[in-house]
Scaffold this motif. Structure first.
Motif, PDB file in Angstrom:
ATOM      1  N   LEU A 181      62.284  75.453   2.722  1.00 13.54           N
ATOM      2  CA  LEU A 181      63.721  75.335   2.486  1.00 13.54           C
ATOM      3  C   LEU A 181      64.503  75.180   3.778  1.00 13.54           C
ATOM      4  N   HIS A 182      64.133  75.917   4.808  1.00 15.78           N
ATOM      5  CA  HIS A 182      64.892  75.914   6.058  1.00 15.78           C
ATOM      6  C   HIS A 182      64.233  75.079   7.156  1.00 15.78           C
ATOM      7  N   ALA A 183      63.089  74.487   6.894  1.00 15.98           N
ATOM      8  CA  ALA A 183      62.336  73.783   7.931  1.00 15.98           C
ATOM      9  C   ALA A 183      62.983  72.454   8.296  1.00 15.98           C
ATOM     10  N   ASP A 184      62.851  72.079   9.570  1.00 13.71           N
ATOM     11  CA  ASP A 184      63.195  70.722   9.995  1.00 13.71           C
ATOM     12  C   ASP A 184      62.030  70.080  10.746  1.00 13.71           C
ATOM     13  N   ALA A 185      60.857  70.680  10.597  1.00  8.21           N
ATOM     14  CA  ALA A 185      59.641  70.118  11.200  1.00  8.21           C
ATOM     15  C   ALA A 185      58.427  70.645  10.442  1.00  8.21           C
ATOM     16  N   CYS A 186      57.362  69.897  10.509  1.00  6.59           N
ATOM     17  CA  CYS A 186      56.114  70.358   9.914  1.00  6.59           C
ATOM     18  C   CYS A 186      54.934  69.741  10.661  1.00  6.59           C
ATOM     19  N   THR A 187      53.783  70.379  10.542  1.00  5.12           N
ATOM     20  CA  THR A 187      52.563  69.909  11.195  1.00  5.12           C
ATOM     21  C   THR A 187      51.423  69.863  10.194  1.00  5.12           C
ATOM     22  N   TRP A 188      50.496  68.945  10.469  1.00  3.09           N
ATOM     23  CA  TRP A 188      49.263  68.835   9.695  1.00  3.09           C
ATOM     24  C   TRP A 188      48.087  68.728  10.667  1.00  3.09           C
ATOM     25  N   LEU A 189      46.941  69.211  10.232  1.00  3.31           N
ATOM     26  CA  LEU A 189      45.688  68.958  10.932  1.00  3.31           C
ATOM     27  C   LEU A 189      44.976  67.850  10.182  1.00  3.31           C
ATOM     28  N   HIS A 190      44.670  66.740  10.891  1.00  2.00           N
ATOM     29  CA  HIS A 190      44.087  65.576  10.225  1.00  2.00           C
ATOM     30  C   HIS A 190      43.084  64.898  11.142  1.00  2.00           C
ATOM     31  N   ASP A 191      41.839  64.887  10.730  1.00  2.00           N
ATOM     32  CA  ASP A 191      40.795  64.134  11.421  1.00  2.00           C
ATOM     33  C   ASP A 191      40.763  64.432  12.922  1.00  2.00           C
ATOM     34  N   VAL A 194      46.448  66.814  15.489  1.00  2.00           N
ATOM     35  CA  VAL A 194      47.618  67.457  14.909  1.00  2.00           C
ATOM     36  C   VAL A 194      48.732  66.417  14.858  1.00  2.00           C
ATOM     37  N   LEU A 195      49.344  66.321  13.696  1.00  2.00           N
ATOM     38  CA  LEU A 195      50.467  65.418  13.473  1.00  2.00           C
ATOM     39  C   LEU A 195      51.705  66.269  13.226  1.00  2.00           C
ATOM     40  N   ALA A 196      52.793  65.984  13.933  1.00  2.00           N
ATOM     41  CA  ALA A 196      54.048  66.721  13.778  1.00  2.00           C
ATOM     42  C   ALA A 196      55.172  65.756  13.441  1.00  2.00           C
ATOM     43  N   LEU A 197      56.003  66.166  12.500  1.00  2.00           N
ATOM     44  CA  LEU A 197      57.183  65.389  12.116  1.00  2.00           C
ATOM     45  C   LEU A 197      58.406  66.285  12.209  1.00  2.00           C
ATOM     46  N   CYS A 198      59.456  65.792  12.839  1.00  2.00           N
ATOM     47  CA  CYS A 198      60.740  66.486  12.913  1.00  2.00           C
ATOM     48  C   CYS A 198      61.770  65.617  12.202  1.00  2.00           C
ATOM     49  N   ALA A 199      62.372  66.139  11.137  1.00  2.00           N
ATOM     50  CA  ALA A 199      63.311  65.373  10.324  1.00  2.00           C
ATOM     51  C   ALA A 199      64.285  66.325   9.650  1.00  2.00           C
ATOM     52  N   ALA A 200      65.384  65.764   9.148  1.00  2.00           N
ATOM     53  CA  ALA A 200      66.416  66.593   8.536  1.00  2.00           C
ATOM     54  C   ALA A 200      65.897  67.319   7.306  1.00  2.00           C
ATOM     55  N   ASP A 201      65.095  66.657   6.498  1.00  2.00           N
ATOM     56  CA  ASP A 201      64.604  67.253   5.255  1.00  2.00           C
ATOM     57  C   ASP A 201      63.110  66.997   5.148  1.00  2.00           C
ATOM     58  N   VAL A 202      62.316  68.011   5.457  1.00  2.00           N
ATOM     59  CA  VAL A 202      60.865  67.848   5.371  1.00  2.00           C
ATOM     60  C   VAL A 202      60.306  68.427   4.073  1.00  2.00           C
ATOM     61  N   ALA A 203      61.173  69.009   3.251  1.00  2.00           N
ATOM     62  CA  ALA A 203      60.707  69.604   2.000  1.00  2.00           C
ATOM     63  C   ALA A 203      60.447  68.550   0.932  1.00  2.00           C
ATOM     64  N   SER A 204      61.042  67.351   1.083  1.00  2.00           N
ATOM     65  CA  SER A 204      60.885  66.317   0.052  1.00  2.00           C
ATOM     66  C   SER A 204      60.189  65.082   0.604  1.00  2.00           C
ATOM     67  N   LEU A 205      59.231  65.295   1.490  1.00  2.00           N
ATOM     68  CA  LEU A 205      58.508  64.178   2.084  1.00  2.00           C
ATOM     69  C   LEU A 205      57.689  63.425   1.058  1.00  2.00           C
ATOM     70  N   ASP A 206      57.618  62.106   1.225  1.00  2.00           N
ATOM     71  CA  ASP A 206      56.688  61.269   0.474  1.00  2.00           C
ATOM     72  C   ASP A 206      55.455  61.085   1.354  1.00  2.00           C
ATOM     73  N   LEU A 207      54.363  61.805   0.996  1.00  2.00           N
ATOM     74  CA  LEU A 207      53.187  61.873   1.866  1.00  2.00           C
ATOM     75  C   LEU A 207      52.043  60.977   1.424  1.00  2.00           C
ATOM     76  N   ALA A 208      52.059  60.537   0.166  1.00  2.00           N
ATOM     77  CA  ALA A 208      50.993  59.696  -0.374  1.00  2.00           C
ATOM     78  C   ALA A 208      49.616  60.287  -0.127  1.00  2.00           C
ATOM     79  N   GLU A 209      48.837  59.653   0.760  1.00  2.00           N
ATOM     80  CA  GLU A 209      47.435  60.024   0.908  1.00  2.00           C
ATOM     81  C   GLU A 209      47.177  61.244   1.783  1.00  2.00           C
ATOM     82  N   MET A 210      48.216  61.912   2.285  1.00  2.00           N
ATOM     83  CA  MET A 210      48.001  63.106   3.088  1.00  2.00           C
ATOM     84  C   MET A 210      47.463  64.231   2.209  1.00  2.00           C
TER      85      MET A 210
END
Length: 230
Positions: A181-191, A194-210
């Motif tokens: 709810l309060h996040a403006d960034a998120c991280t994933w571990l992938h292959d 580490v992938l990091a995204l900083c955006a206004a709204d990360v709660a409604s990301l369209d991630l598809a194959e993630m």
């Protein structure tokens, strides 16, 4: 507002893309011609091709309706049927792209040991950040925690602007764990990255194959306070 994030294989995307003469701008082709390294050329083609396809998927039109600026010392800007922002990052054989209405930042880094890692990790984080990373990153070793810290702050630079030295060593951005709810960034571990995204709204990301679930964070500018979690 929703942001879209996709990852892909550099070699597969570079092979899939049509000949650069048919879709890249003159400036992009000039930059490509000036890259002597085969891998760097493939990364450039893959990132620009992935960006055009993702912009068309997210906002409409065909990939032919979207163009990207070609400034060597500035992040690419999108031009198409509607206003849009994007960020591209690549590492080794992986390339990632994020697009959205609002400005965003993306960074992709390999998880690998490096000389002087402990000293560098201590230099770019505060004691409170290291405690937060220890609690919020599942992997117990400093290599993973450093990769999360570095990519988060690099993504923050790409979104908010600022100098690398001031942000990393001057702690211009502070990271704290957050709920979605309060996040403006998120991280994933992938292959192995580490992938990091900083955006206004990360709660409604369209991630598809993630496949991996994200870890949520908030990046605070110097002097700011984190909102109360609810």
């Amino acid at each position: 507002m929703t942001a879209w994030l996709r990852l892909g294989s550099v070699s597969a995307l570079a092979a899939q893309a049509p000949d650069a003469q048919s879709w890249m701008s003159a400036g992009e082709r000039a930059r490509l011609a000036g890259m002597p390294a085969t891998r760097r050329r493939a990364q450039f083609v893959a990132g620009r091709w992935l960006a055009r396809m993702l912009l068309a998927r997210a906002f409409g039109g065909g990939w032919q309706d979207w163009s990207l600026s070609d400034g060597e010392d500035a992040p690419p800007r999108a031009c198409g049927p509607v206003p849009a922002s994007l960020s591209i990052s690549h590492s080794q054989e992986l390339v990632a792209c994020a697009v959205g209405r609002d400005v965003l930042g993306l960074d992709l880094e390999p998880v690998r040991p490096r000389k002087g890692l402990d000293a560098l990790y201590a230099a770019i984080t505060t004691e409170a950040e290291r405690a937060a990373l220890a609690a919020h990153v599942g992997q117990a070793d400093a290599v993973h925690r450093f990769a999360h810290a570095w990519t988060l702050k690099e993504a923050g630079i790409k979104r908010h602007g600022g100098a690398l030295f001031a942000t990393m060593l001057g702690h211009a951005l502070t990271l704290v764990p957050s709920c979605a709810l309060h996040a403006d960034a998120c991280t994933w571990l992938h292959d192995g990255h580490v992938l990091a995204l900083c955006a206004a709204d990360v709660a409604s990301l369209d991630l598809a194959e993630m496949a991996a679930a994200p870890r949520y964070w908030r990046l605070l500018r110097a002097g700011a306070c984190a909102p109360a979690e609810s």
